[in-house]
Design a protein around this motif. Structure first.
Motif, PDB file in Angstrom:
ATOM      1  N   GLY A  25       0.804  -1.217   0.000  1.00  0.00           N
ATOM      2  CA  GLY A  25       0.000   0.000   0.000  1.00  0.00           C
ATOM      3  C   GLY A  25       0.836   1.266   0.000  1.00  0.00           C
ATOM      4  N   MET A  26       2.160   1.138   0.208  1.00  0.00           N
ATOM      5  CA  MET A  26       3.064   2.282   0.151  1.00  0.00           C
ATOM      6  C   MET A  26       3.589   2.525  -1.254  1.00  0.00           C
ATOM      7  SD  MET A  26       5.246   1.265   3.572  1.00  0.00           S
ATOM      8  CE  MET A  26       6.404   2.626   3.436  1.00  0.00           C
ATOM      9  N   CYS A  27       3.257   1.637  -2.186  1.00  0.00           N
ATOM     10  CA  CYS A  27       3.827   1.721  -3.534  1.00  0.00           C
ATOM     11  C   CYS A  27       2.857   2.394  -4.497  1.00  0.00           C
ATOM     12  CB  CYS A  27       4.160   0.323  -4.053  1.00  0.00           C
ATOM     13  SG  CYS A  27       5.430  -0.533  -3.084  1.00  0.00           S
ATOM     14  N   ALA A  28       3.362   3.402  -5.215  1.00  0.00           N
ATOM     15  CA  ALA A  28       2.581   4.004  -6.293  1.00  0.00           C
ATOM     16  C   ALA A  28       2.604   3.122  -7.532  1.00  0.00           C
ATOM     17  CB  ALA A  28       3.144   5.387  -6.620  1.00  0.00           C
ATOM     18  N   ARG A  29       3.723   2.366  -7.704  1.00  0.00           N
ATOM     19  CA  ARG A  29       3.826   1.356  -8.749  1.00  0.00           C
ATOM     20  C   ARG A  29       4.459   0.127  -8.134  1.00  0.00           C
ATOM     21  NH1 ARG A  29       7.977   2.987 -11.731  1.00  0.00           N
ATOM     22  NH2 ARG A  29       9.310   1.244 -11.106  1.00  0.00           N
ATOM     23  N   LEU A  30       3.931  -1.029  -8.447  1.00  0.00           N
ATOM     24  CA  LEU A  30       4.452  -2.265  -7.872  1.00  0.00           C
ATOM     25  C   LEU A  30       4.847  -3.216  -8.986  1.00  0.00           C
ATOM     26  CD1 LEU A  30       4.989  -3.937  -5.291  1.00  0.00           C
ATOM     27  CD2 LEU A  30       2.658  -4.819  -5.489  1.00  0.00           C
ATOM     28  N   ASP A  31       6.125  -3.598  -9.003  1.00  0.00           N
ATOM     29  CA  ASP A  31       6.641  -4.525 -10.004  1.00  0.00           C
ATOM     30  C   ASP A  31       6.770  -5.945  -9.467  1.00  0.00           C
ATOM     31  OD1 ASP A  31       6.917  -2.349 -11.749  1.00  0.00           O
ATOM     32  OD2 ASP A  31       8.926  -1.921 -10.983  1.00  0.00           O
ATOM     33  N   SER A  32       7.227  -6.089  -8.219  1.00  0.00           N
ATOM     34  CA  SER A  32       7.460  -7.430  -7.684  1.00  0.00           C
ATOM     35  C   SER A  32       7.423  -7.422  -6.166  1.00  0.00           C
ATOM     36  CB  SER A  32       8.816  -7.978  -8.162  1.00  0.00           C
ATOM     37  OG  SER A  32       9.877  -7.195  -7.634  1.00  0.00           O
ATOM     38  N   ILE A  33       7.120  -8.603  -5.612  1.00  0.00           N
ATOM     39  CA  ILE A  33       7.188  -8.867  -4.175  1.00  0.00           C
ATOM     40  C   ILE A  33       8.022 -10.126  -3.982  1.00  0.00           C
ATOM     41  CG2 ILE A  33       5.908  -9.495  -2.086  1.00  0.00           C
ATOM     42  CD1 ILE A  33       3.481  -8.070  -3.217  1.00  0.00           C
ATOM     43  N   ALA A  34       8.987 -10.067  -3.089  1.00  0.00           N
ATOM     44  CA  ALA A  34       9.783 -11.250  -2.756  1.00  0.00           C
ATOM     45  C   ALA A  34       9.806 -11.410  -1.243  1.00  0.00           C
ATOM     46  CB  ALA A  34      11.209 -11.122  -3.294  1.00  0.00           C
ATOM     47  N   CYS A  35       9.443 -12.590  -0.774  1.00  0.00           N
ATOM     48  CA  CYS A  35       9.482 -12.908   0.650  1.00  0.00           C
ATOM     49  C   CYS A  35      10.357 -14.148   0.839  1.00  0.00           C
ATOM     50  CB  CYS A  35       8.086 -13.207   1.198  1.00  0.00           C
ATOM     51  SG  CYS A  35       6.923 -11.841   1.055  1.00  0.00           S
ATOM     52  N   GLU A  36      11.272 -14.083   1.803  1.00  0.00           N
ATOM     53  CA  GLU A  36      12.106 -15.237   2.099  1.00  0.00           C
ATOM     54  C   GLU A  36      12.140 -15.472   3.600  1.00  0.00           C
ATOM     55  OE1 GLU A  36      16.446 -17.243   1.138  1.00  0.00           O
ATOM     56  OE2 GLU A  36      16.321 -15.052   1.223  1.00  0.00           O
ATOM     57  N   GLU A  37      11.892 -16.702   3.997  1.00  0.00           N
ATOM     58  CA  GLU A  37      12.026 -17.108   5.393  1.00  0.00           C
ATOM     59  C   GLU A  37      13.333 -17.868   5.569  1.00  0.00           C
ATOM     60  OE1 GLU A  37       9.969 -19.980   8.787  1.00  0.00           O
ATOM     61  OE2 GLU A  37       8.863 -19.503   6.952  1.00  0.00           O
ATOM     62  N   ILE A  38      14.039 -17.573   6.654  1.00  0.00           N
ATOM     63  CA  ILE A  38      15.206 -18.358   7.052  1.00  0.00           C
ATOM     64  C   ILE A  38      14.869 -18.992   8.393  1.00  0.00           C
ATOM     65  CG2 ILE A  38      17.653 -18.333   7.635  1.00  0.00           C
ATOM     66  CD1 ILE A  38      17.963 -15.864   5.908  1.00  0.00           C
ATOM     67  N   ALA A  39      14.793 -20.318   8.425  1.00  0.00           N
ATOM     68  CA  ALA A  39      14.412 -21.049   9.633  1.00  0.00           C
ATOM     69  C   ALA A  39      15.569 -21.940  10.063  1.00  0.00           C
ATOM     70  CB  ALA A  39      13.162 -21.886   9.377  1.00  0.00           C
ATOM     71  N   ASP A  40      15.945 -21.832  11.321  1.00  0.00           N
ATOM     72  CA  ASP A  40      17.075 -22.587  11.882  1.00  0.00           C
ATOM     73  C   ASP A  40      16.591 -23.960  12.341  1.00  0.00           C
ATOM     74  OD1 ASP A  40      19.323 -23.512  13.131  1.00  0.00           O
ATOM     75  OD2 ASP A  40      19.355 -21.981  14.704  1.00  0.00           O
ATOM     76  N   ALA A  41      17.098 -24.998  11.677  1.00  0.00           N
ATOM     77  CA  ALA A  41      16.729 -26.372  12.030  1.00  0.00           C
ATOM     78  C   ALA A  41      17.754 -27.045  12.934  1.00  0.00           C
ATOM     79  CB  ALA A  41      16.553 -27.201  10.766  1.00  0.00           C
ATOM     80  N   SER A  42      18.791 -26.317  13.336  1.00  0.00           N
ATOM     81  CA  SER A  42      19.896 -26.951  14.057  1.00  0.00           C
ATOM     82  C   SER A  42      19.504 -27.451  15.442  1.00  0.00           C
ATOM     83  CB  SER A  42      21.075 -25.982  14.182  1.00  0.00           C
ATOM     84  OG  SER A  42      20.736 -24.869  14.992  1.00  0.00           O
TER      85      SER A  42
END
Length: 352
Positions: free
Chosen positions: A149-166
């Protein structure tokens, strides 16, 4: 006051059970368990609370007779993915709202054969089904779309999760289902049944994001990969030899009808420091929106107690999302319900 049933009492379910017991606006009326050894046990004992007089059952008929307002459905996501649908449909047809952390974020994306029995059950019972959670359920669907909602023009969205399995303790889960420690010449986890389950689950994320942006998914391309340990890693579940799988990256790239590209990825790693993660963080997310302007956000879920069990912060957050959804779901009309984001980007209003 909402009359609540807790469905399943694994790590998520026990945390939820404690919150329900302690919450002044919620009345625990029932508990469903899969382990027959827990059937008949007082919910307080399962939740490590004083006895409360509510005894667990492994019979869905007992749950229906209680006539609760809502079931907090917290079973583990299953193989095959649709295995849980029959129980959920039975609850819905009995007039019970269901809030699940095991899918159901956008059932319609799987087609009529999958979605129609659930939708018909909602109509029969006058009930509502909602899928919630952190990822899926919150990060892309509610946080990223709100930021758009902050974008006047939107080209792409990228979401990445980093989860520690150790710090995950179960060798069967870490080395078996998740594929850590595998010799890549002998085993490709990205072609195993877990990949199909993830494809189904996270397709719902992409369709939910598209719907929030007032468009539709045109195509989804999986881009899964594994990362190899550059040294021996000793983790809680066991030892990963150098040259074997130390991380799995599950990534999907979607093209939307509006021209926006959405990328969503989940990185499970046994060596969080290698990927920029702090040792004590249970999970962290990066969100990047490209357009005008660009918007970047980093989110970490962290317990205030350094000695807290691994993943407690993520468990607490997931349970909180589910409990916060109760009033909205119970007030919603029959059918599928998605918690809406706040003023997301609208392509038809962009004129740059």
């Amino acid at each position: 006051m909402y009359r609540v049933v807790q469905w399943a009492t694994g790590s998520m379910g026990r945390a939820s059970l404690r919150r329900v017991i302690d919450h002044p606006d919620l009345e625990l009326v029932g508990v469903y368990v899969y382990d027959p050894r827990k059937a008949g046990v007082d919910a307080g004992e399962i939740a490590r609370r004083p006895a409360c007089g509510v005894r667990a059952t492994n019979r869905i008929e007992d749950i229906i007779r209680l006539e609760p307002d809502v079931v907090l459905h917290m079973s583990r996501v299953t193989l095959p993915y649709e295995q849980q649908n029959a129980d959920v449909a039975t609850l819905l047809a009995a007039g019970i709202d269901v809030i699940s952390i095991a899918g159901f974020h956008y059932p319609a994306c799987h087609g009529p054969a999958y979605a129609d029995p659930l939708l018909q059950a909602c109509r029969t019972g006058g009930s509502t089904l909602a899928g919630v959670g952190l990822n899926p359920g919150f990060i892309a669907e509610r946080v990223a779309t709100t930021l758009s909602g902050m974008c006047a023009r939107l080209d792409s969205i990228a979401c990445e999760e980093i989860a520690d399995a150790s710090q995950m303790p179960s060798p069967e889960f870490v080395f078996g289902l998740m594929g850590f420690g595998a010799n890549p010449a002998e085993r490709d986890i990205t072609r195993e049944p877990i990949a199909r389950m993830y494809d189904a689950l996270y397709a719902e994320v992409l369709h939910t994001v598209a719907a929030a942006l007032d468009t539709k998914v045109q195509a989804i391309a999986p881009e899964h990969s594994t990362l190899i340990a550059d040294r021996e890693l000793r983790i809680k579940a066991g030892t990963i030899d150098a040259g074997c799988v130390s991380a799995t990256r599950w990534r999907w790239r979607a093209q939307l009808d509006s021209g926006i590209e959405v990328t969503h990825s989940v990185l499970w790693t046994a060596d969080a420091a290698r990927h920029g993660g702090a040792e004590r963080e249970a999970a962290a997310w990066r969100i990047e929106l490209r357009g005008r302007p660009n918007v970047n956000a980093t989110i970490a879920v962290e317990d205030p107690d350094p000695a807290a069990p691994h993943m407690r912060a993520a468990v607490d957050a997931t349970v909180a999302v589910a409990l916060h959804a109760i009033p909205a779901v119970c007030a919603a009309p029959p059918g599928f319900f998605t918690v809406p984001p706040f003023t997301p980007f609208r392509a038809r209003l962009a004129r740059l």
